[in-house]
Structure formats: structure tokens, C-alpha cells
Design a protein around this motif. Sequence first.
Motif, short mmCIF file in Angstrom:
data_model
loop_
_atom_site.label_atom_id
_atom_site.label_comp_id
_atom_site.label_asym_id
_atom_site.label_seq_id
_atom_site.Cartn_x
_atom_site.Cartn_y
_atom_site.Cartn_z
N LEU A 221 55.05 33.60 56.76
CA LEU A 221 53.62 33.52 56.48
C LEU A 221 52.97 34.75 57.08
CD1 LEU A 221 50.94 31.94 55.82
CD2 LEU A 221 51.11 31.01 58.12
N GLY A 222 52.10 35.40 56.29
CA GLY A 222 51.42 36.56 56.81
C GLY A 222 50.05 36.72 56.21
N GLY B 15 49.87 41.43 58.28
CA GLY B 15 51.00 40.52 58.46
C GLY B 15 51.62 40.11 57.14
N GLY B 16 50.79 40.04 56.09
CA GLY B 16 51.31 39.74 54.76
C GLY B 16 52.20 40.86 54.25
N LEU B 17 51.81 42.07 54.52
CA LEU B 17 52.62 43.22 54.14
C LEU B 17 53.94 43.22 54.90
CD1 LEU B 17 52.84 45.82 52.50
CD2 LEU B 17 51.64 46.98 54.33
N LEU C 131 57.55 32.39 50.89
CA LEU C 131 56.76 33.52 51.37
C LEU C 131 55.30 33.20 51.06
CD1 LEU C 131 56.59 36.40 52.53
CD2 LEU C 131 56.96 37.26 50.21
N ILE C 132 54.50 33.03 52.10
CA ILE C 132 53.10 32.67 51.94
C ILE C 132 52.26 33.86 52.38
CG2 ILE C 132 51.26 31.08 52.60
CD1 ILE C 132 53.56 29.06 53.28
N PRO D 4 47.04 39.74 51.45
CA PRO D 4 47.95 40.76 51.95
C PRO D 4 47.41 42.18 51.75
CG PRO D 4 48.74 39.89 49.88
CD PRO D 4 47.54 39.07 50.27
N ALA D 5 47.79 43.07 52.64
CA ALA D 5 47.31 44.45 52.61
C ALA D 5 48.15 45.31 51.66
CB ALA D 5 47.34 45.02 54.02
#
Length: 94
Positions: free
Chosen positions: A11-12, A16-18, A34-35, A39-40
Motif C-alpha cells: 500500500l502506498g 509511497g505509491g511510486l 497493490l493498493i 500515486p506520484a
Amino acid sequence: LAFPRRRICLLGESMGGLIATLAAARLGAVVSHLILVNPATSFARTPWATAGPLLPLLPDQAYEALPLAMSPILLDPQVIVRSAADAATEGDDA
């Protein structure tokens, strides 16, 4: 990995998503889910990617005023002002 049969969920949010995306690509089948929250992944296509490196070139007073000047865009201005006032009060107590 210590538990080769155990799958994981990543999870990001934002950067953090990247990072979670990159980790999932490396880990492959180990990742069950994958959550991603905001995301960046498109950062390079935003104005921030171009403007960011230029910000330190501003005069000191303008650079120091950036958080307050940008707060209506990025954050709740009332929270920023309150935090600045609290920090100033704490500095007076020291």
C-alpha cells in the motif's frame, strides 16, 4: 524472502505509491495486492517537476514565504497559520 510461500499486500500513497509500484515490479508474484492512493507516477508531467528545482533560486525572503503563499493550493491555510503561531509561541518559551 524469509517466508517464500507468504504473499504480501503493498500500500502506498503519493511518493509511497511510486515506491510500492517499483517494489511490486521487483517482487513479482510475491505481491498479492497493490493498493495505490494518489500515486506520484505522473510527477514528471506536472508543473512541479519544472518549477521545483527553480524554487531555491528565489531570494531568501520569497523562499521562506513559499509555504504560506502556496498553502491555499496545497493545504488548509488556517492550519498553516495556527501551526506557525504555535511554533512561534514555543520558541518564546525556550
